[in-house]
Design a protein around this motif. Structure first.
Motif, PDB file in Angstrom:
ATOM      1  N   GLN A  82     -18.897  -2.485 -28.381  1.00  0.00           N
ATOM      2  CA  GLN A  82     -18.143  -3.460 -29.180  1.00  0.00           C
ATOM      3  C   GLN A  82     -16.662  -3.066 -29.246  1.00  0.00           C
ATOM      4  N   PHE A  83     -16.407  -1.783 -29.463  1.00  0.00           N
ATOM      5  CA  PHE A  83     -15.039  -1.273 -29.495  1.00  0.00           C
ATOM      6  C   PHE A  83     -14.309  -1.644 -28.203  1.00  0.00           C
ATOM      7  N   LYS A  84     -14.941  -1.404 -27.063  1.00  0.00           N
ATOM      8  CA  LYS A  84     -14.303  -1.697 -25.776  1.00  0.00           C
ATOM      9  C   LYS A  84     -14.085  -3.193 -25.586  1.00  0.00           C
ATOM     10  N   ARG A  85     -15.049  -4.017 -25.995  1.00  0.00           N
ATOM     11  CA  ARG A  85     -14.878  -5.478 -25.893  1.00  0.00           C
ATOM     12  C   ARG A  85     -13.683  -5.940 -26.735  1.00  0.00           C
ATOM     13  N   ILE A  86     -13.581  -5.420 -27.941  1.00  0.00           N
ATOM     14  CA  ILE A  86     -12.479  -5.806 -28.831  1.00  0.00           C
ATOM     15  C   ILE A  86     -11.146  -5.396 -28.212  1.00  0.00           C
ATOM     16  N   PHE A  87     -11.088  -4.173 -27.704  1.00  0.00           N
ATOM     17  CA  PHE A  87      -9.808  -3.724 -27.166  1.00  0.00           C
ATOM     18  C   PHE A  87      -9.458  -4.420 -25.860  1.00  0.00           C
ATOM     19  N   GLU A  88     -10.433  -4.693 -25.022  1.00  0.00           N
ATOM     20  CA  GLU A  88     -10.159  -5.434 -23.786  1.00  0.00           C
ATOM     21  C   GLU A  88      -9.598  -6.820 -24.114  1.00  0.00           C
ATOM     22  N   ALA A  89     -10.132  -7.474 -25.145  1.00  0.00           N
ATOM     23  CA  ALA A  89      -9.595  -8.774 -25.575  1.00  0.00           C
ATOM     24  C   ALA A  89      -8.158  -8.606 -26.075  1.00  0.00           C
TER      25      ALA A  89
END
Length: 161
Positions: A82-89
């Motif tokens: 989830q952390f990576k998805r948020i930061f990629e966005a």
């Protein structure tokens, strides 16, 4: 090939941090924390900038390259996906792309370390920033660790460098 460094200060003293940077040849720290404040002595923005300048290392802060609060919360929960998805966005935002362009100019000119808190680079957004910069600028990424007792063991060597 130019290298972009990353470093986290978790558990480190500011003295060991600075000597570790010096030993690696870092000449600039790009702080990629959204909020450049720390409970750890010496790592809040103004104090850190002053300490680094006194050691011949430039400092700049890129708030836009920081991990937004929902990403930090996901990381604290241990939800790294989830952390990576948020930061990629976050990386896809216009303001963030502009900040990445500015960072790319810096890291190509002077040996630079991206700074954040986490000791383990795999649990920190600075790795995602560094990897993105590496893709667009043909850089290599080198994760630094703060050398424990570096100020005591290598202080004189670092001062001479």
């Amino acid at each position: 090939m130019t290298t972009v460094f990353t470093i986290g200060y978790e558990g480190a003293s500011v003295e060991d941090f600075v000597v570790s940077l010096t030993l690696a040849g870092v000449q600039r720290v790009l702080d990629v924390r959204e909020i450049a404040q720390s409970r750890r002595r010496g790592f809040s923005k103004n104090g850190l900038a002053e300490t680094l300048r006194a050691s011949g290392i430039e400092y700049s802060h890129s708030r836009q390259l920081g991990d937004p609060k929902p990403g930090r919360e996901a990381a604290r929960r241990g939800d790294l996906d989830q952390f990576k998805r948020i930061f990629e966005a976050h990386l896809s935002l216009l303001e963030t792309r502009e900040a990445l362009s500015a960072a790319a100019e810096i890291v190509q000119r002077v040996p630079t370390a991206l700074l954040c808190f986490e000791r383990n680079p795999q649990h920190c957004h600075r790795t995602l920033v560094a990897n993105h910069l590496a893709e667009v600028c043909s850089l290599s990424v080198r994760h630094l660790g703060v050398v424990e007792n570096a100020a005591h063991r290598y202080g004189a060597v670092a001062e001479a460098a």
